[in-house]
Design an enzyme around this catalytic site. Structure first.
Site, PDB file in Angstrom:
ATOM      1  N   ARG A 174     -32.755  -1.441  85.224  1.00 56.65           N
ATOM      2  CA  ARG A 174     -33.411  -1.104  86.494  1.00 56.65           C
ATOM      3  C   ARG A 174     -33.653  -2.406  87.247  1.00 56.65           C
ATOM      4  O   ARG A 174     -34.271  -3.332  86.729  1.00 56.65           O
ATOM      5  CB  ARG A 174     -34.709  -0.334  86.254  1.00 56.65           C
ATOM      6  CG  ARG A 174     -35.713  -1.032  85.359  1.00 56.65           C
ATOM      7  CD  ARG A 174     -37.046  -0.292  85.344  1.00 56.65           C
ATOM      8  NE  ARG A 174     -37.915  -0.774  84.274  1.00 56.65           N
ATOM      9  CZ  ARG A 174     -38.655  -1.857  84.327  1.00 56.65           C
ATOM     10  NH1 ARG A 174     -38.635  -2.622  85.417  1.00 56.65           N
ATOM     11  NH2 ARG A 174     -39.413  -2.221  83.306  1.00 56.65           N
ATOM     12  N   HIS A 185     -40.972  -1.248  86.961  1.00 57.14           N
ATOM     13  CA  HIS A 185     -41.052   0.001  86.210  1.00 57.14           C
ATOM     14  C   HIS A 185     -41.507   1.135  87.122  1.00 57.14           C
ATOM     15  O   HIS A 185     -40.908   2.213  87.146  1.00 57.14           O
ATOM     16  CB  HIS A 185     -42.029  -0.162  85.046  1.00 57.14           C
ATOM     17  CG  HIS A 185     -42.241   1.079  84.261  1.00 57.14           C
ATOM     18  ND1 HIS A 185     -41.274   1.621  83.456  1.00 57.14           N
ATOM     19  CD2 HIS A 185     -43.311   1.912  84.172  1.00 57.14           C
ATOM     20  CE1 HIS A 185     -41.729   2.731  82.901  1.00 57.14           C
ATOM     21  NE2 HIS A 185     -42.961   2.931  83.320  1.00 57.14           N
ATOM     22  N   TYR A 188     -41.824 -10.552  82.698  1.00 54.64           N
ATOM     23  CA  TYR A 188     -41.158 -10.325  81.412  1.00 54.64           C
ATOM     24  C   TYR A 188     -39.631 -10.363  81.498  1.00 54.64           C
ATOM     25  O   TYR A 188     -38.972 -10.193  80.490  1.00 54.64           O
ATOM     26  CB  TYR A 188     -41.620  -8.985  80.801  1.00 54.64           C
ATOM     27  CG  TYR A 188     -41.479  -7.780  81.719  1.00 54.64           C
ATOM     28  CD1 TYR A 188     -40.284  -7.070  81.808  1.00 54.64           C
ATOM     29  CD2 TYR A 188     -42.558  -7.339  82.482  1.00 54.64           C
ATOM     30  CE1 TYR A 188     -40.165  -5.971  82.632  1.00 54.64           C
ATOM     31  CE2 TYR A 188     -42.447  -6.239  83.311  1.00 54.64           C
ATOM     32  CZ  TYR A 188     -41.250  -5.549  83.386  1.00 54.64           C
ATOM     33  OH  TYR A 188     -41.133  -4.462  84.215  1.00 54.64           O
TER      34      TYR A 188
END
Length: 360
Positions: free
Chosen positions: A258, A262, A272
């Protein structure tokens, strides 16, 4: 034991048909799709990318509520759906609204779902349930739906989607095990975009692949290049045919990515993910790859794509206007929908209080 595990892992090589340059590297696996079907598949991917961009903008404007970006996962989502039939049953996760739309959910209802309006959860005429917010819960539901189809003699499948985080849930194992035990016609998709919400897949499981988890349930498992729309389509079509022929369920792991956060609820992927990783996966963009393939076949052009983009923008504009025009949702309406029979004293008191507020 170590040798046994390694032997299992080696069997799950990534299935691919198109490489990153849009070149066919697995001629034998090429699906039998007409030129028109190939173009339609690309049209849906382009449309969905624009829908994602507009949805993010609408969310930032405060015109949408909960939204999980989909850019990067179009091949995984739409390649799989393209292999299904209208009578097949979808049990999506919260990122899988595009499949619902192409399965027949009106676009304005998709926007209402994001806004938290109950009309957005009414799947009239669509073989589907609302996107599941509880991670992994749809997997056990899928086993039940699939078994119901089998008992009624239907030649259809129940299909569910989750991410790699969903594969860490207990429902994931329970659902697959149940479906496998009853040879239910189910397809379990795990779209492995590597980070769930923010935890790397390597820290979620010691297994080298998610696909190999099918072994414990005694069902088929396959790992697919989730940026290759033709590979996803072919794997799904094969799984569907085996399911309706009584050969049981399949676990399909799609390796995808993606590009956005999120969800739009404050996630910051730069905490991250590295720029190098983002750049690496951008080179695998499913739209770029499939576009090159179609252009080499003389089936695609910049003019055609621009026409689709403009059409998508107009349809999205009309749909959000229709969604905005829906009557404002009332708390009392939710309570009336929730309770078929009379409410207890406490609920009735709350209902009366809200009814009074809403009448002012």
């Amino acid at each position: 034991m170590k040798r046994t595990t390694e032997n299992i892992e080696e069997q799950y090589e990534m299935f691919q048909i198109l490489n990153e340059n849009g070149e066919v590297v697995n001629e034998e696996a090429m699906p039998q799709l007409s030129d028109e079907e190939l173009q339609e598949l690309m049209r849906r991917m382009v449309y969905t990318r624009i829908l994602d961009q507009r949805s993010i903008a609408l969310n930032r404007q405060g015109r949408l509520g909960f939204y999980a970006p989909t850019a990067g996962q179009e091949a995984s989502q739409l390649g799989s759906h393209f292999a299904l039939e209208k009578e097949d049953f979808l049990l999506p996760g919260y990122r899988d609204v595009p499949q619902l739309i192409w399965h027949g959910l009106p676009l304005y209802k998709a926007f209402l779902f994001s806004k938290g309006h109950y009309v957005g959860n009414q799947m009239d005429g669509v073989n589907a349930v609302s996107p599941q917010i509880i991670i992994g819960a749809q997997i056990t539901q899928t086993a039940g739906v699939a078994l119901g189809m089998k008992k009624r003699g239907k030649q259809n499948v129940a299909v569910t989607y989750t991410g790699d985080g969903g594969a860490s849930q207990g429902d994931f194992y329970e659902g697959m095990n149940f479906a496998g035990a009853y040879s239910a016609p189910a397809i379990f998709f795990v779209q492995n975009n590597r980070f769930a919400i923010s935890v790397p897949v390597e820290k979620q499981s010691a297994a080298k692949t998610i696909a190999q988890k099918a072994v414990a349930a005694g069902i088929e498992g396959v790992q697919v290049d989730g940026m290759d729309v033709l590979a996803v389509y072919a794997a799904t079509k094969d799984a569907r045919e085996r399911a309706i022929n009584g050969e049981g369920p399949t676990l399909i792991e799609t390796l995808t990515y993606r590009y956005g956060p999120h969800t739009m609820a404050g996630d910051d992927p730069t905490r991250y993910r590295t720029e190098e990783m983002d750049s690496e996966w951008e080179q695998k963009d499913p739209l770029v790859r499939f576009r090159k393939f179609l252009e080499n076949k003389g089936l695609w052009s910049e003019e055609k794509e621009n026409e689709i983009i403009e059409n998508a923008k107009e349809e999205i504009k009309a749909a959000i206007k229709e969604a905005d025009g829906q009557p404002k949702q009332q708390v009392t309406e939710l309570m009336e929908l929730m309770y078929e029979e009379g409410m207890d004293q406490n609920l009735q008191q709350q209902y009366d209080e809200y009814k009074e507020k809403e009448s002012k």
